[in-house]
Write an enzyme that holds these catalytic residues in place. Structure first.
Site, PDB file in Angstrom:
ATOM      1  CG  ASP A 296      -2.105   1.064   1.005  1.00 27.49           C
ATOM      2  OD1 ASP A 296      -2.405   1.382  -0.030  1.00 27.49           O
ATOM      3  OD2 ASP A 296      -2.554   1.514   2.129  1.00 27.49           O
TER       4      ASP A 296
ATOM      5  CB  SER B 133      28.579 -10.930  44.180  1.00 24.67           C
ATOM      6  OG  SER B 133      29.020 -11.187  42.745  1.00 24.67           O
TER       7      SER B 133
ATOM      8  CD  GLU C 124      16.650 -26.730   6.166  1.00 22.03           C
ATOM      9  OE1 GLU C 124      15.434 -27.199   6.287  1.00 22.03           O
ATOM     10  OE2 GLU C 124      17.098 -26.341   7.424  1.00 22.03           O
TER      11      GLU C 124
ATOM     12  CB  THR D  93      17.580 -27.274  13.159  1.00 20.45           C
ATOM     13  OG1 THR D  93      17.460 -28.275  12.290  1.00 20.45           O
ATOM     14  CG2 THR D  93      17.375 -27.577  14.589  1.00 20.45           C
TER      15      THR D  93
END
Length: 500
Positions: A155, A421, A356, A351
């Site tokens: 748009d 601490s 890939e 994964t």
């Protein structure tokens, strides 16, 4: 619709169906001094002031009564996610936060006081070529950012670009992502959306991809140069007929006085065949756009890839801290990165494997070598298990500004400071490395790098300084080669998306 008392005070009950997957504070407790700025098709925009800081913001308030079905609620949720996904871009209005009550969904965002680009076009009639080129450079950089992050705007029009101030040299920023979607390259869409003057021909044919945004930007360019749209008629159907078959007028004033280079760019952006249409990056490389014959940077696909490289360059404490921060971020903040992860994870295993990633790169003819692709993997796979899981991907691709937020820094520091601490010790750092799967790590070197006062431990100030400073490390030397490709393309775009 005027501001209601209910909206200012916040709800007492929750709606049965919600946009946000969590309960929020009452917006009236956070923001006051509401002033109506404008009314849109789906909501009203107000100016308001954040009580805690006194900073002015804009708030788009969408009435629940206009959300008629579950898809409407999902559309608003997607708009919020996309705004988070893109809002670190300098030419995109930044989202501040979201709220929901029993009457409205509220999206609080950066306030731009300079008005719409549309209003300046009406005021000026048309712009000089130099100014038009500057504006188009900004608009197309937004398009390129969207596409590189897997978003289709759908748009683009002058009403959806705002100037941040009223000054002549104000910065232009994109707003209103209500029709935007996450897209998977290679898949085509059929729903007819957009605004009549700016809609691409393939939208009317109900078979389109992200190339439609370049067409809409081309229509804006034509208007910037001459003050009227290239395709015009008395009715919407008449406009659509012109878009499909009409001839672009380069004869009427002021076109005889406009440069051939400007006309060439308009023609290439308004090419009806999306496969032959110029890409966003090619627009930015066009001689009419380029300043002083200096070529722009590579395609903004590196918007995510540069984050992977930055992540690769970090020391291990910083990487672990990002993982902690990523896991505490809301779904709306990381929803866009989640969509990108799904695009790469083609077998839905949860994964990302080397194959890939390699397959996605090869589909766009990437010339990266095996070692360079492996370096990309290593940038995110910091537990060295051979794959990139979801948490690793989110941590590695977060925009760096999220790590610098005080609440995120405090949460990350507290994670490592197990005993409370106020210091991260070498033993606590050793335990964190074990928790995150880091193996052989010279912890003394990490502490020495960060420990400014040389007391052998890391306090919060030293930790925050480390998180905010420039990245260090040797990984940049392993990331040689050209990474200039569009991430969305790399995940499987068709040939028509590639730079020619």
């Amino acid at each position: 619709m005027e501001m209601t008392t209910e909206m200012k005070k916040g709800p007492t009950t929750r709606a049965s169906q919600n946009v946000l997957p969590y309960q929020t504070a009452r917006i009236g407790e956070k923001y006051t001094h509401w002033k109506k700025l404008g009314q849109g098709q789906f909501g009203t925009t107000y100016q308001c002031i954040e009580n805690a800081t006194g900073v002015e913001y804009a708030c788009k308030s969408i009435p629940n009564r206009k959300l008629l079905c579950r898809e409407d609620y999902e559309d608003v949720w997607r708009e919020i996610q996309i705004m988070h996904h893109l809002s670190e871009h300098p030419y995109v209005v930044r989202i501040k936060g979201t709220y929901e009550d029993n009457l409205f969904v509220h999206i609080v965002m950066e306030l731009c006081k300079g008005g719409e680009l549309f209003d300046r076009i009406v005021e000026k009639g048309h712009f000089s070529e130099k100014k038009a080129a500057q504006l188009m450079n900004t608009i197309v950089k937004v398009v390129e950012a969207c596409h590189s992050l897997g978003v289709m705007h759908r748009d683009l029009k002058p009403e959806n670009f705002l100037f941040d101030t009223s000054h002549e040299d104000a910065k232009l920023k994109a707003t209103d992502f209500g029709l935007s979607i996450f897209y998977k390259p290679g898949q085509y869409h059929s729903d007819v959306v957009g605004s009549p003057y700016y809609v691409a021909p393939e939208v009317l044919h109900k078979f389109y991809g992200p190339e439609i945004d370049v067409w809409s930007a081309g229509v804006i360019l034509y208007i910037l140069l001459c003050g009227v749209p290239p395709f015009w008629a008395e009715t919407d159907n008449g406009i659509f007929r012109q878009i499909l078959k009409g001839k672009i007028d380069f004869e009427s004033e002021p076109w005889p006085h406009i440069s051939d280079s400007a006309k060439d760019l308009v023609k290439k952006m308004l090419t009806r065949d999306p496969r032959a249409r110029i890409t966003a990056h090619q627009v930015l490389c066009h001689p009419w756009i380029v300043d002083d014959n200096v070529a722009p940077d590579g395609p903004l696909g590196s918007a995510v890839l540069s984050r992977l490289k930055q992540f690769c360059d970090m020391n291990k404490l910083k990487k672990m801290a990002l993982r902690v921060i990523a896991e505490r971020l809301s779904e709306e903040e990381i929803g866009g990165l989640k969509q990108l992860f799904k695009m790469i994870d083609t077998d839905n295993s949860g994964t990302i494997t080397y194959d890939e990633l390699k397959h996605g790169l090869k589909r766009v003819g990437s010339d990266l070598t095996e070692s360079e692709i492996r370096a990309l993997m290593n940038a995110a796979d910091f537990d060295n298990n051979g794959t990139i899981d979801y948490s690793e991907f989110i941590a590695a691709t977060l925009h760096l500004n999220k790590m610098e937020r005080e609440e995120n820094l405090l949460a990350a520091f507290s994670y490592f400071d197990k005993d409370g601490s106020g210091y991260i010790t070498i033993d606590e750092l050793q335990q964190a490395c074990l928790d995150f799967g880091f193996g052989d790590t010279k912890l003394e070197d990490i502490i020495k790098e960060i420990d400014i006062d040389n007391d052998g431990r890391i306090d919060y100030g030293e930790f925050a300084t480390m998180m905010k400073k420039g990245n260090t490390g040797l990984a940049a030397r392993t990331m040689r080669g050209n990474l200039n490709f569009n991430l969305a393309d790399a995940l499987g775009a068709s040939d028509c998306d590639k730079d020619q």
